[in-house]
Design an enzyme around this catalytic site. Structure first.
Site, PDB file in Angstrom:
ATOM      1  N   LYS A  68      17.964  -3.937  68.858  1.00  0.00           N
ATOM      2  CA  LYS A  68      17.394  -4.949  67.963  1.00  0.00           C
ATOM      3  C   LYS A  68      18.112  -6.287  68.087  1.00  0.00           C
ATOM      4  CE  LYS A  68      15.246  -2.255  64.268  1.00  0.00           C
ATOM      5  NZ  LYS A  68      15.198  -2.046  62.808  1.00  0.00           N
ATOM      6  N   LYS A 110       6.096   3.850  73.341  1.00  0.00           N
ATOM      7  CA  LYS A 110       5.900   4.382  71.994  1.00  0.00           C
ATOM      8  C   LYS A 110       4.814   3.620  71.251  1.00  0.00           C
ATOM      9  CE  LYS A 110       8.899   5.592  68.557  1.00  0.00           C
ATOM     10  NZ  LYS A 110      10.158   5.649  67.796  1.00  0.00           N
ATOM     11  N   LYS A 160       4.102  -0.846  65.868  1.00  0.00           N
ATOM     12  CA  LYS A 160       3.399  -1.907  65.137  1.00  0.00           C
ATOM     13  C   LYS A 160       3.568  -3.252  65.822  1.00  0.00           C
ATOM     14  CE  LYS A 160       7.166  -2.935  61.965  1.00  0.00           C
ATOM     15  NZ  LYS A 160       7.493  -4.344  62.121  1.00  0.00           N
TER      16      LYS A 160
END
Ligand code: TRP
Length: 346
Positions: free
Chosen positions: A114, A209, A212
């Site tokens: 991240k 994966k 969103k």
């Protein structure tokens, strides 16, 4: 004294819940209600480790709560609440910030992913994220935590924090009579990791994966998609030209086929092998409509119930408030014990 079986898990309200969140997490929370005391949390304090628009955060928090209820989590049998309503999470997280080492945090692969190259300019909260997660779990002395396999490392860190607290404060725990026979104050929590069939991949690319943040809306089935949208997305899903194999080995090197068979298996509570026993030798013209029908039969009623709940936010908020009161009672008991073990005067 020993730890009674208690399940805790959390979902971040960061918007747009999809099939991956449902099959990888929420659906697996439901049957645990029959065998365990279950606590399911909307982790809004984790969400703000990266910027969230306030109104969007409120909406996303209610959306996760609505998904819990629509999926079959009973707010009477389970405790459903949002993290920020129980301030003891923040309080215990602070204590854990003083137990955990910076090196432990720097090793977390989720943080590294991240933060990327920008690690000097992300929030301090993002680095401390796993410490708050450990607080979520250990505040309730949870013995089991159902999570996706991407959370395995965070669970190991939770175990390390529990063990270091138990060890650093062993004398005080003993003196105050707050440990088990083995001297443990916090349990060493077991992860309940989802099997590979519940790792749901993008409908456009079987190697990525379902997420969103994928720019293509076709890549995921949102829990707010209606029957029509669900069926269309499945029929348009990327596949290879071959027919379905008769056994799981035949899925090797065929990520899209593997993903769609996995979705069918998860939605019907079967193994991939069982699904292939039924569909082996069939083409996509037969399998996709069957999968679309199955997905609609499971997801469309949930979608309807979620929409009904979201039209009535006061009811959702009342569920969260009630859950927060019940969670708060357990949390305050643990925190009182922690304060006296540490040497804080009250
Ligand atoms: N980190 C988890 C995730 O992103 C969410 C989470 C926060 C959680 N606290 C938790 C999961 C406690 C299990 C238990 O999926």
């Amino acid at each position: 004294m020993s730890f009674s079986p208690r399940v805790f898990s959390g979902i971040q309200p960061s918007g747009d819940l999809h099939l991956g969140n449902y099959l990888g997490a929420i659906r697996r929370f439901v049957p645990l209600q029959a065998t365990h005391e279950t606590i399911y949390c909307v982790v809004d304090m984790h969400a703000i480790t990266v910027w969230q628009e306030p109104e969007a955060l409120r909406r996303a928090t209610r959306e996760v709560a609505a998904a819990f209820i629509a999926a079959g989590i009973d707010p009477k049998r389970s405790i459903i609440f949002n993290q920020s309503q129980v301030p003891q999470h923040a309080e215990l997280a602070w204590v854990f910030n003083c137990i955990a080492r910076i090196g432990w945090m720097n090793r977390m692969t989720q943080f590294k992913d991240k933060a990327g190259k920008n690690s000097e300019n992300v929030s301090l909260g993002l680095l401390a994220y796993p410490s708050l997660m450990a607080a979520d779990i250990l505040l309730y002395k949870a013995t089991q935590v159902p999570v996706g396999d991407d959370q395995k490392q965070h669970l190991e860190l939770t175990r390390d924090i529990a063990a270091k607290f138990n060890n650093d404060y062993a004398a005080s725990i003993k003196e105050q009579g707050l440990g088990t026979e083995e001297g443990q104050f916090f349990p060493i929590t077991d992860p309940l990791i989802a099997g590979p069939a519940t790792r749901i991949m993008s409908l456009r690319d079987g190697t990525k994966k379902m997420s969103k943040s994928d720019p293509s809306d076709q890549s995921r089935i949102s829990l707010l998609d209606d029957a029509d949208a669900i069926a269309k997305k499945i029929k348009k899903a990327t596949t290879d030209p071959a027919e379905l194999p008769g056994d799981v080995e035949g899925l090797a090197g065929r990520p899209e086929a593997d993903n769609l068979v996995g979705i069918y298996a998860a939605l019907s509570d079967k193994s991939k092998q069982d699904v292939l026993a039924e569909f082996g030798g069939s083409g996509w013209g037969k399998f996709k409509p069957a999968l679309a029908e199955l997905a609609v039969s499971v997801l469309a009623p949930m979608n309807g119930e979620m929409r009904r709940l979201l039209d009535d936010p006061a009811t959702i908020d009342a569920v969260l408030r009630d859950g927060a009161e019940r969670a708060g009672a357990i949390a305050e008991k643990t925190m009182n014990e922690v304060r006296s073990i540490i040497g804080f005067i009250r």
